[in-house]
Motif scaffolding. Structure first.
Motif, PDB file in Angstrom:
ATOM      1  N   ALA A  71     -17.226 -10.331 -11.999  1.00  0.00           N
ATOM      2  CA  ALA A  71     -16.746  -8.990 -11.653  1.00  0.00           C
ATOM      3  C   ALA A  71     -15.264  -9.043 -11.282  1.00  0.00           C
ATOM      4  N   VAL A  72     -14.880 -10.052 -10.498  1.00  0.00           N
ATOM      5  CA  VAL A  72     -13.467 -10.218 -10.117  1.00  0.00           C
ATOM      6  C   VAL A  72     -12.626 -10.508 -11.362  1.00  0.00           C
ATOM      7  N   LEU A  73     -13.135 -11.374 -12.218  1.00  0.00           N
ATOM      8  CA  LEU A  73     -12.425 -11.701 -13.455  1.00  0.00           C
ATOM      9  C   LEU A  73     -12.265 -10.464 -14.335  1.00  0.00           C
ATOM     10  N   GLY A  74     -13.338  -9.680 -14.427  1.00  0.00           N
ATOM     11  CA  GLY A  74     -13.277  -8.465 -15.227  1.00  0.00           C
ATOM     12  C   GLY A  74     -12.307  -7.446 -14.655  1.00  0.00           C
ATOM     13  N   ALA A  75     -12.309  -7.310 -13.332  1.00  0.00           N
ATOM     14  CA  ALA A  75     -11.410  -6.354 -12.670  1.00  0.00           C
ATOM     15  C   ALA A  75      -9.949  -6.728 -12.895  1.00  0.00           C
ATOM     16  N   ARG A  76      -9.670  -8.017 -12.822  1.00  0.00           N
ATOM     17  CA  ARG A  76      -8.292  -8.483 -13.027  1.00  0.00           C
ATOM     18  C   ARG A  76      -7.873  -8.343 -14.490  1.00  0.00           C
ATOM     19  N   THR A  77      -8.759  -8.716 -15.397  1.00  0.00           N
ATOM     20  CA  THR A  77      -8.452  -8.646 -16.833  1.00  0.00           C
ATOM     21  C   THR A  77      -8.200  -7.214 -17.272  1.00  0.00           C
ATOM     22  N   TYR A  78      -9.047  -6.293 -16.823  1.00  0.00           N
ATOM     23  CA  TYR A  78      -8.911  -4.869 -17.158  1.00  0.00           C
ATOM     24  C   TYR A  78      -7.548  -4.356 -16.702  1.00  0.00           C
ATOM     25  N   TYR A  79      -7.164  -4.723 -15.484  1.00  0.00           N
ATOM     26  CA  TYR A  79      -5.886  -4.254 -14.936  1.00  0.00           C
ATOM     27  C   TYR A  79      -4.716  -4.795 -15.740  1.00  0.00           C
ATOM     28  N   VAL A  80      -4.747  -6.087 -16.026  1.00  0.00           N
ATOM     29  CA  VAL A  80      -3.643  -6.718 -16.747  1.00  0.00           C
ATOM     30  C   VAL A  80      -3.503  -6.144 -18.157  1.00  0.00           C
ATOM     31  N   GLY A  92      -1.741 -19.274 -13.667  1.00  0.00           N
ATOM     32  CA  GLY A  92      -1.622 -19.248 -12.213  1.00  0.00           C
ATOM     33  C   GLY A  92      -1.237 -17.885 -11.695  1.00  0.00           C
ATOM     34  N   GLU A  93      -0.346 -17.207 -12.415  1.00  0.00           N
ATOM     35  CA  GLU A  93       0.075 -15.863 -12.004  1.00  0.00           C
ATOM     36  C   GLU A  93      -1.066 -14.875 -12.185  1.00  0.00           C
ATOM     37  N   PHE A  94      -1.869 -15.072 -13.236  1.00  0.00           N
ATOM     38  CA  PHE A  94      -3.022 -14.204 -13.479  1.00  0.00           C
ATOM     39  C   PHE A  94      -3.979 -14.233 -12.297  1.00  0.00           C
ATOM     40  N   PHE A  95      -4.202 -15.427 -11.739  1.00  0.00           N
ATOM     41  CA  PHE A  95      -5.125 -15.585 -10.620  1.00  0.00           C
ATOM     42  C   PHE A  95      -4.437 -15.486  -9.256  1.00  0.00           C
ATOM     43  N   GLY A  96      -3.151 -15.139  -9.243  1.00  0.00           N
ATOM     44  CA  GLY A  96      -2.451 -14.949  -7.972  1.00  0.00           C
ATOM     45  C   GLY A  96      -2.145 -16.229  -7.240  1.00  0.00           C
ATOM     46  N   LEU A  97      -2.049 -17.332  -7.966  1.00  0.00           N
ATOM     47  CA  LEU A  97      -1.763 -18.605  -7.311  1.00  0.00           C
ATOM     48  C   LEU A  97      -0.258 -18.755  -7.085  1.00  0.00           C
ATOM     49  N   ILE A 102      -3.875 -12.096  -5.620  1.00  0.00           N
ATOM     50  CA  ILE A 102      -4.016 -11.235  -6.795  1.00  0.00           C
ATOM     51  C   ILE A 102      -3.587  -9.817  -6.447  1.00  0.00           C
ATOM     52  N   ALA A 103      -2.629  -9.295  -7.191  1.00  0.00           N
ATOM     53  CA  ALA A 103      -2.167  -7.927  -6.989  1.00  0.00           C
ATOM     54  C   ALA A 103      -2.508  -7.116  -8.231  1.00  0.00           C
ATOM     55  N   GLY A 104      -3.537  -6.323  -8.138  1.00  0.00           N
ATOM     56  CA  GLY A 104      -3.930  -5.509  -9.277  1.00  0.00           C
ATOM     57  C   GLY A 104      -5.341  -5.781  -9.746  1.00  0.00           C
ATOM     58  N   LEU A 105      -6.280  -4.925  -9.317  1.00  0.00           N
ATOM     59  CA  LEU A 105      -7.673  -5.011  -9.735  1.00  0.00           C
ATOM     60  C   LEU A 105      -8.125  -3.612 -10.141  1.00  0.00           C
ATOM     61  N   ALA A 106      -9.018  -3.533 -11.095  1.00  0.00           N
ATOM     62  CA  ALA A 106      -9.519  -2.240 -11.554  1.00  0.00           C
ATOM     63  C   ALA A 106     -11.036  -2.194 -11.417  1.00  0.00           C
ATOM     64  N   TRP A 149     -10.988   2.254   0.851  1.00  0.00           N
ATOM     65  CA  TRP A 149     -10.113   2.354   2.012  1.00  0.00           C
ATOM     66  C   TRP A 149      -9.059   1.250   2.028  1.00  0.00           C
ATOM     67  N   GLY A 150      -9.284   0.209   1.233  1.00  0.00           N
ATOM     68  CA  GLY A 150      -8.254  -0.809   1.085  1.00  0.00           C
ATOM     69  C   GLY A 150      -7.011  -0.229   0.435  1.00  0.00           C
ATOM     70  N   ASN A 151      -7.214   0.748  -0.479  1.00  0.00           N
ATOM     71  CA  ASN A 151      -6.068   1.425  -1.099  1.00  0.00           C
ATOM     72  C   ASN A 151      -5.262   2.224  -0.082  1.00  0.00           C
ATOM     73  N   PHE A 152      -5.934   2.721   0.942  1.00  0.00           N
ATOM     74  CA  PHE A 152      -5.242   3.467   1.987  1.00  0.00           C
ATOM     75  C   PHE A 152      -4.284   2.557   2.752  1.00  0.00           C
ATOM     76  N   PHE A 153      -4.765   1.364   3.113  1.00  0.00           N
ATOM     77  CA  PHE A 153      -3.910   0.439   3.855  1.00  0.00           C
ATOM     78  C   PHE A 153      -2.754  -0.074   2.993  1.00  0.00           C
ATOM     79  N   ASN A 154      -2.970  -0.134   1.692  1.00  0.00           N
ATOM     80  CA  ASN A 154      -1.890  -0.540   0.780  1.00  0.00           C
ATOM     81  C   ASN A 154      -1.022   0.636   0.353  1.00  0.00           C
ATOM     82  N   GLN A 155      -1.454   1.849   0.696  1.00  0.00           N
ATOM     83  CA  GLN A 155      -0.785   3.078   0.277  1.00  0.00           C
ATOM     84  C   GLN A 155      -0.593   3.116  -1.235  1.00  0.00           C
ATOM     85  N   GLU A 156      -1.738   3.105  -1.908  1.00  0.00           N
ATOM     86  CA  GLU A 156      -1.776   3.187  -3.359  1.00  0.00           C
ATOM     87  C   GLU A 156      -2.950   4.079  -3.748  1.00  0.00           C
TER      88      GLU A 156
END
Length: 303
Positions: A71-80, A92-97, A102-106, A149-156
């Protein structure tokens, strides 16, 4: 970050706390905490309700252990794939290393990954996939409702200007993206919609008429709500001139409606076409046989 929402002034920090690890410490973000809380909430619900869906919780957990990383892999791939500004130069950048994570999940990518992984593992562990999807559908809504609500704290995940003097929110992020004024708190809209959907489908599951009904109902509920909410979003992932998630939401909603209509019609036809058999059929048959025997005996006597 200073945030004003519905006239209430708040000071938000995306970082909840920092662990004393490494040279500069390891920041733990509210976004990650809320995603984790949503996941736990969905898992607790599944644990409590598994039997109601004719599922063995131990096997369900096995499926979850495989579906979650996918699910995490799918969320990241979809976003990218659909992020117009996304430029990934390394694995490494794909996985936020090597960065802040990781900045950007869908969400839709996460759902797709979870369903694919869950389907594969369900086959291996011999779990009824439709019953599992029914249970997972309510879990998805719980997780999404909390995680937003995580989007609220990130203001996105906010929308366009509301044009109101009190309805909406504003922050440095919204001003930079949209301009001065109150914007639609889309994260809040979706959170409320998902929690309401979880409650609705929970009660509907008590009167479930066929396996897959709750999963299809999820498609209709979430697809419809996301279609409307996405129209307000200013940070949607795009494919040419189309908002990817909005198009997908429409397709999912329509597919859910068609699925419910077709299966519901088949169920109704099956009930209508079933021949009526009286509960006294055996007794009536015995009486008829007895009368026929008596008639034959009388005829023989007369002869």
């Amino acid at each position: 970050m200073r945030v004003t929402i519905f006239g209430i002034d708040l000071i938000l920090d995306p970082v909840a706390f920092t662990l004393p690890i490494g040279k500069n410490g390891m920041p733990i973000y509210w976004y990650g905490i809320l995603i984790a809380l949503g996941f736990i909430g969905a898992l607790v619900y599944a644990y409590i309700r598994a039997k109601r869906f004719n599922l063995d919780i131990d096997r369900v957990i096995d499926v979850v252990l495989v579906a979650t990383p996918l699910a995490v892999l799918g969320a990241r791939t979809y976003y990218v794939l659909f992020d117009p500004n996304g430029k990934i130069s390394s694995i490494g950048e794909f996985f936020g290393l090597g960065g802040s994570g990781i900045a950007g999940l869908a969400i839709y990518g996460g759902i797709i990954g979870a369903v694919v992984g869950g389907f594969i593992m369900a086959k291996i562990r011999k779990v009824k996939i439709l019953d599992l999807l029914d249970l997972a559908a309510i879990g998805f809504l719980i997780g999404q409702g909390i995680g937003r609500w995580g989007n609220f704290f990130n203001q996105e995940a906010f929308g366009s200007l509301t044009g109101s003097d009190w309805w909406g929110m504003t922050s440095e992020n919204t001003v930079n993206v949209v301009g001065r004024g109150l914007v639609h708190p889309c994260f809040l809209y979706e959170s409320i919609w998902c929690i309401a959907g979880a409650v609705l489908l929970h009660f509907l599951s008590n009167k479930r008429k066929f396996s897959g009904q709750i999963a299809l109902s999820y498609c209709v509920w979430y697809g419809f709500g996301r279609t409307i909410i996405e129209s307000f979003r200013t940070d949607s992932l795009m494919f040419f001139d189309f908002k990817v998630s909005q198009v997908l939401s429409v397709l999912i909603c329509v597919a859910g409606i068609v699925g419910l209509a077709v299966i519901g019609r088949k169920k109704k036809t099956a009930v209508t076409d079933t021949a009526y058999v009286s509960m006294f059929a055996d007794e009536l048959s015995a009486e008829i046989d007895e009368e026929e025997n008596e008639t034959e005996e009388t005829t023989e006597t007369e002869e």
